[in-house]
Motif scaffolding. Structure first.
Motif, short mmCIF file in Angstrom:
data_model
loop_
_atom_site.label_atom_id
_atom_site.label_comp_id
_atom_site.label_asym_id
_atom_site.label_seq_id
_atom_site.Cartn_x
_atom_site.Cartn_y
_atom_site.Cartn_z
N THR A 115 -34.90 22.50 60.35
CA THR A 115 -33.66 23.04 60.90
C THR A 115 -33.82 23.25 62.39
O THR A 115 -34.75 23.92 62.85
N THR A 116 -32.92 22.65 63.17
CA THR A 116 -32.88 22.84 64.62
C THR A 116 -31.47 23.27 64.99
O THR A 116 -30.53 22.47 64.92
N GLY A 117 -31.33 24.54 65.37
CA GLY A 117 -29.98 25.05 65.62
C GLY A 117 -29.17 25.01 64.34
O GLY A 117 -29.57 25.55 63.31
N SER A 118 -28.04 24.33 64.39
CA SER A 118 -27.18 24.22 63.20
C SER A 118 -27.43 22.94 62.42
O SER A 118 -26.77 22.68 61.41
N ASN A 119 -28.39 22.13 62.87
CA ASN A 119 -28.66 20.84 62.23
C ASN A 119 -29.89 20.92 61.33
O ASN A 119 -30.92 21.47 61.72
N ARG A 120 -29.74 20.38 60.14
CA ARG A 120 -30.87 20.29 59.21
C ARG A 120 -31.08 18.83 58.87
O ARG A 120 -30.15 18.13 58.45
N CYS A 178 -24.45 7.81 60.03
CA CYS A 178 -25.74 7.08 60.00
C CYS A 178 -26.85 7.99 60.48
O CYS A 178 -27.54 7.70 61.45
N THR A 179 -27.01 9.14 59.83
CA THR A 179 -27.98 10.12 60.29
C THR A 179 -28.96 10.46 59.18
O THR A 179 -28.78 10.06 58.03
N ASP A 180 -29.98 11.25 59.54
CA ASP A 180 -30.88 11.80 58.53
C ASP A 180 -30.52 13.26 58.24
O ASP A 180 -31.33 14.02 57.73
N ALA A 181 -29.27 13.64 58.54
CA ALA A 181 -28.82 15.00 58.32
C ALA A 181 -28.71 15.29 56.82
O ALA A 181 -28.43 14.41 56.02
N VAL A 182 -28.92 16.56 56.48
CA VAL A 182 -28.82 16.99 55.09
C VAL A 182 -27.39 17.39 54.74
O VAL A 182 -26.93 17.16 53.62
N GLY A 183 -26.65 17.95 55.70
CA GLY A 183 -25.32 18.47 55.42
C GLY A 183 -24.20 17.49 55.72
O GLY A 183 -24.39 16.27 55.77
N SER A 184 -23.02 18.03 55.96
CA SER A 184 -21.82 17.23 56.21
C SER A 184 -21.82 16.67 57.63
O SER A 184 -22.11 17.39 58.59
N VAL A 185 -21.48 15.40 57.75
CA VAL A 185 -21.39 14.78 59.08
C VAL A 185 -20.02 14.15 59.32
O VAL A 185 -19.58 14.06 60.46
N VAL A 186 -19.36 13.67 58.26
CA VAL A 186 -18.01 13.11 58.41
C VAL A 186 -17.01 14.23 58.16
O VAL A 186 -17.03 14.87 57.11
N LEU A 187 -16.14 14.47 59.14
CA LEU A 187 -15.23 15.61 59.12
C LEU A 187 -13.81 15.16 58.78
O LEU A 187 -13.31 14.16 59.31
N GLY A 188 -13.16 15.93 57.93
CA GLY A 188 -11.82 15.56 57.50
C GLY A 188 -10.75 15.84 58.52
O GLY A 188 -9.79 15.06 58.67
N SER A 189 -10.86 16.95 59.27
CA SER A 189 -9.76 17.37 60.13
C SER A 189 -9.41 16.36 61.22
O SER A 189 -8.22 16.15 61.51
#
Length: 365
Positions: A80-85, A213-224
């Motif tokens: 976890t770095t800041g808000s990114n995991r 196209c990331t190695d993120a664990v959480g949400s990256v594509v945003l609906g709004s």
């Protein structure tokens, strides 16, 4: 048997080659000419932070006579770095990786080649997204919103350009230097307008296609920030809840073969995981892949085989938000593209040979 590294693959294989090879492999799978298993992972705790993962995916085609298994050996952590995991991985030490593809001849049983999987991995994932975009994106799609600036992001620009004439890319990744370096490299390589932006939302703005196209664990594509008519792919990270709600059409490229001896083993999940010490506290620190990807109940689910055979269309109007995902047919990919690399390397005298005698024995297995 030939030993083929990433440099050989780069010299003999192009993205259009991979797109064509995978589409044909999926046709074979749909017709029952080919078979594959879903990805299977064996996971073991190592210490309080790390887990070891042995991942395999395999398949073969009776039409071509090729069979292959792709094997990965990874030490995994989540950081976890800041808000990114993100999920980090390595083999032996950070910065080195072990992924191999063993290609065999089904007509003789002979092991033909052992390939590094690094470039094959990037090409085949990008090609999947290109196939999905070919059938799911609007014909006039020209602008790509990209989340991520690593190897997968590079292959995705190349892949999308095989099916749509990209004119502009807006890219976001958390580290400013990385996204700006990526934008400069892609402008020079492809001669298109690639702009680094400073928030994920800005990468979505004005995009006809959005790719995670990331190695993120959480949400990256945003609906709004998604606008009507957008096509989405996401090979790293997830769609947030709003983006899922906005998906009108869910295009699935395929499903792994069902075992004839154990039909109950059939699964739509992307991979199957076996864990040692399943109650070990380390698993609480690893959230990557915990939730299987499922289409929302409001989306129309379409399979690629139905599209290829003319029984269905992915996009039915210009305002639909479409999403494409591979399914669990990774095993149908590697025999098709490894065979291309092998045949071309053999023709050109590339690679290093291991004597066949080293791999055969006179004791029955």
């Amino acid at each position: 048997m030939l030993v083929l590294n990433n440099e050989v693959t780069a010299g003999v294989l192009t993205m259009p080659d991979v797109v064509r090879a995978l589409e044909q492999s999926y046709r074979d799978l749909s017709a029952g000419i080919a078979v594959c298993r879903p990805r299977i992972d064996l996971s073991l705790p190592v210490d309080d932070e790390r887990v070891y993962q042995w991942g395999t995916m395999d398949g073969g085609s009776a039409r071509t006579g090729y069979v292959a298994i792709r094997m990965k050996s990874d030490l995994l952590t989540e950081v976890t770095t800041g808000s990114n995991r993100t999920q980090e991985k390595y083999c032996v030490e950070p910065g080195t990786f072990c992924g191999l593809v063993l290609l065999l001849d089904a007509r003789t049983g002979e092991p033909l080649a052992l390939l590094n999987d690094g470039l094959l991995q990037h090409l085949r994932v990008g090609a999947d997204s290109a196939i999905g975009a070919d059938f799911g994106a609007r014909e006039d799609a020209r602008v790509l919103g990209l989340l991520g600036s690593g190897g997968m992001a590079r292959s995705h620009i190349e892949a999308f350009r095989t099916v749509r004439p990209l004119e502009r890319v807006r890219v976001y990744s958390p580290t400013r230097a990385n996204r700006e370096r990526f934008a400069a490299e892609m402008r020079e390589k492809h001669g298109i307008d690639v702009v680094a932006v400073d928030t994920p939302g800005k990468a979505h703005e004005g995009a006809d296609m959005v790719a995670g196209c990331t190695d993120a664990v959480g949400s990256v594509v945003l609906g709004s920030p998604l606008r009507p008519g957008t096509h989405i792919t996401c090979v790293g990270g997830r769609l947030d809840a709003d983006a899922l709600r906005r998906v009108d059409v869910w295009l699935r490229l395929g499903s792994a073969s069902v075992p004839t001896s154990a039909p109950a083993w059939a699964t739509d999940d992307e991979y199957v995981t076996y864990r040692a010490r399943p109650d070990d506290p380390v698993w609480q620190r690893h959230r990557h892949g915990k939730e299987a990807r499922r289409p929302p109940g409001t989306a129309r689910v379409v399979r690629l085989d139905a599209v290829l055979e003319g029984r269905a269309r992915a996009r039915e109007d210009e305002s639909q938000v479409t999403f494409s995902e591979r399914g669990n047919i990774q095993g149908a990919q590697f025999h098709a593209i490894a065979a291309l690399v092998y045949e071309r390397a053999r023709e050109r005298g590339l690679g290093r040979e291991i004597p066949r005698e080293w791999l055969l024995q006179d004791i029955r297995d």
